[in-house]
Design an enzyme around this catalytic site. Structure first.
Site, short mmCIF file in Angstrom:
data_model
loop_
_atom_site.label_atom_id
_atom_site.label_comp_id
_atom_site.label_asym_id
_atom_site.label_seq_id
_atom_site.Cartn_x
_atom_site.Cartn_y
_atom_site.Cartn_z
N HIS A 99 -6.17 -6.02 3.61
CA HIS A 99 -5.04 -4.92 3.79
C HIS A 99 -4.57 -4.75 5.22
O HIS A 99 -5.14 -4.40 6.13
CB HIS A 99 -5.62 -3.51 3.15
CG HIS A 99 -5.94 -3.50 1.85
ND1 HIS A 99 -5.42 -2.43 0.99
CD2 HIS A 99 -6.69 -4.17 0.87
CE1 HIS A 99 -5.77 -2.70 -0.18
NE2 HIS A 99 -6.82 -3.68 -0.31
N CYS A 151 0.72 -1.29 -0.12
CA CYS A 151 0.06 0.09 0.10
C CYS A 151 0.96 1.40 -0.05
O CYS A 151 1.79 1.48 0.78
CB CYS A 151 -1.01 -0.06 1.21
SG CYS A 151 -1.69 1.44 1.69
N HIS A 187 0.21 4.19 0.81
CA HIS A 187 -0.30 5.23 1.86
C HIS A 187 0.48 4.91 2.92
O HIS A 187 0.81 5.79 3.81
CB HIS A 187 -1.64 5.21 2.21
CG HIS A 187 -2.71 5.70 0.78
ND1 HIS A 187 -3.84 4.91 0.51
CD2 HIS A 187 -2.27 6.42 -0.15
CE1 HIS A 187 -4.25 5.69 -0.69
NE2 HIS A 187 -3.38 6.32 -1.09
N HIS A 188 0.65 3.74 3.51
CA HIS A 188 1.32 3.40 4.75
C HIS A 188 2.50 2.24 4.64
O HIS A 188 3.10 2.01 5.56
CB HIS A 188 0.21 2.76 5.82
CG HIS A 188 -1.04 3.57 6.09
ND1 HIS A 188 -2.29 3.56 5.20
CD2 HIS A 188 -1.11 4.49 6.80
CE1 HIS A 188 -3.12 4.14 5.89
NE2 HIS A 188 -2.26 5.08 6.75
#
Length: 215
Positions: free
Chosen positions: A173, A104, A106-107
């Site tokens: 996720h 991911c 984003h993180h």
């Protein structure tokens, strides 16, 4: 790939445990730079990167990150074009339950699951192993699942020019299960279609087939 010039680097982390020598190919300059950054990260979070258990951790992290993002060095369309064959077959071709492992953006945490891909040939078919390979090309980059789904669809449509393409991806996720809302059992499903798969009848047939169990 653009790193054929990179010399082999011996990675012997697990030699003693498993009785073999693994040789991987890495850009040594990148490994050195990334290792220094990860060394600093360990200090910033309150760890001691000089203690025994962490001595090789920055280098391991650097090698792992380069592997997990090696899709940037691959050309999915080139892979598809390398195994296209003229064939008068006009029914649905499905490759399902393709394992997906990605990161991911984003993180920087993993998401993983399965991809189900179908196309209806338009005079040409592609070697079956190439479909999982293009999944890996796009998955081995920093991603969001929605974009990953579209990139796989577009690559098949633009190179093979089939009558239609269908892609469904189901993933868990870790950014949702390990942090934030901490919902361990949630699954994210995304889909993308072109051509005949935009029609409800064809799309329903595809969805029924990927849900069916053989035997």
């Amino acid at each position: 790939m653009n790193n054929d010039h990179i010399p082999p680097v011996r990675d012997d982390d697990d030699d003693d445990a498993y009785g073999y020598t693994k040789v991987d190919r890495y850009n040594t300059e990148l490994i050195t730079n990334l290792s220094a950054n990860y060394h600093d990260v360990l200090k910033q979070i309150g760890e001691n990167p000089e203690r025994e258990g962490l001595l090789k951790t920055p280098e391991r992290m650097a090698k792992a990150m380069l592997y997990l993002t090696h899709g940037y060095d691959l050309d999915a369309k080139e892979i598809m074009n390398s195994a296209m064959f003229k064939e008068e077959y006009s029914q649905m071709v499905i490759v399902k339950d393709i394992e997906v492992y990605s990161m991911c953006e984003h993180h920087m945490l993993p998401f993983f699951g399965k991809a189900h891909i179908a196309y209806i040939p338009n005079g040409y078919v592609v070697g079956l192993s190439k479909i999982p390979r293009i999944v890996d090309v796009f998955a081995r980059r920093l991603q969001v699942q929605e974009r990953l789904t579209n990139e796989i669809r577009d690559c098949i449509q633009e190179t093979l020019n089939p009558i239609g393409v269908g892609v469904v991806i189901e993933c868990r996720h870790l950014c949702m299960s390990m942090r934030g809302v901490q919902k361990q059992n949630s699954v994210t499903t995304t889909s993308a279609f072109t051509g005949e798969f935009l029609k409800e009848k064809t799309r329903t047939e595809f969805l029924n087939l990927i849900s069916a169990k053989l035997g």
